[in-house]
Design a protein around this motif. Structure first.
Motif, mmCIF file in Angstrom:
data_model
loop_
_atom_site.group_PDB
_atom_site.id
_atom_site.type_symbol
_atom_site.label_atom_id
_atom_site.label_comp_id
_atom_site.label_asym_id
_atom_site.label_seq_id
_atom_site.Cartn_x
_atom_site.Cartn_y
_atom_site.Cartn_z
ATOM 1 N N CYS A 86 61.023 -38.640 45.554
ATOM 2 C CA CYS A 86 62.059 -38.867 46.563
ATOM 3 C C CYS A 86 63.223 -37.894 46.401
ATOM 4 O O CYS A 86 63.772 -37.420 47.403
ATOM 5 N N ILE A 87 63.580 -37.575 45.166
ATOM 6 C CA ILE A 87 64.629 -36.583 44.943
ATOM 7 C C ILE A 87 64.198 -35.242 45.529
ATOM 8 O O ILE A 87 64.960 -34.577 46.234
ATOM 9 N N LYS A 124 60.744 -41.900 42.061
ATOM 10 C CA LYS A 124 62.118 -41.387 42.091
ATOM 11 C C LYS A 124 62.113 -39.863 42.150
ATOM 12 O O LYS A 124 62.811 -39.269 42.981
ATOM 13 N N MET A 139 70.899 -35.256 49.830
ATOM 14 C CA MET A 139 70.799 -36.700 50.012
ATOM 15 C C MET A 139 71.385 -37.063 51.364
ATOM 16 O O MET A 139 72.391 -36.523 51.783
ATOM 17 N N ASP A 158 65.905 -42.315 50.134
ATOM 18 C CA ASP A 158 67.259 -42.085 49.645
ATOM 19 C C ASP A 158 67.618 -43.106 48.562
ATOM 20 O O ASP A 158 68.175 -42.756 47.520
ATOM 21 N N SER A 162 65.704 -42.320 45.430
ATOM 22 C CA SER A 162 66.190 -41.122 44.743
ATOM 23 C C SER A 162 67.340 -41.443 43.800
ATOM 24 O O SER A 162 67.624 -40.668 42.886
#
Length: 102
Positions: free
Chosen positions: A86-87, A83, A96, A65, A68
């Motif tokens: 993770c998104i 990133k 999220m 999180d 992201s």
């Protein structure tokens, strides 16, 4: 440059010198946080868990999180890739997560 722009610029310079080598991000409440390293070990752990069909533990979800929301500009391609991963993971899990891990 206005006074506030000057102050912001100096604050950014100060933060960079104090947190060199760390990637800035924000937590679920919008507070500033700092991530160490490139995040590649997190990405590897997340991909391994996904490949095995396992459940991502809460601590890794919280770290994902944070990644992201990371400000990866100027931190290299590895940080940008982490990133993006993770998104994708957070969105696949229903968006999220908040600070409580939900």
């Amino acid at each position: 440059m206005t006074r506030f722009e000057s102050l912001r610029s100096r604050l950014e310079d100060l933060e960079e010198s104090a947190h060199g080598g760390m990637t800035p991000t924000t937590d679920g409440a919008g507070r500033r946080a700092w991530l160490e390293g490139s995040g590649l070990s997190l990405a590897f752990r997340l991909m391994t868990i996904q490949d095995e069909g396992g459940v991502i533990p809460d601590d890794l979800q919280r770290e994902a999180d944070l990644w992201s929301r990371a400000e990866t500009e100027g931190h290299g391609q590895a940080a940008a890739m982490v990133k993006d991963l993770c998104i994708q993971i957070m969105m696949a899990r229903g968006g999220m997560i908040d600070e409580g891990g939900h």
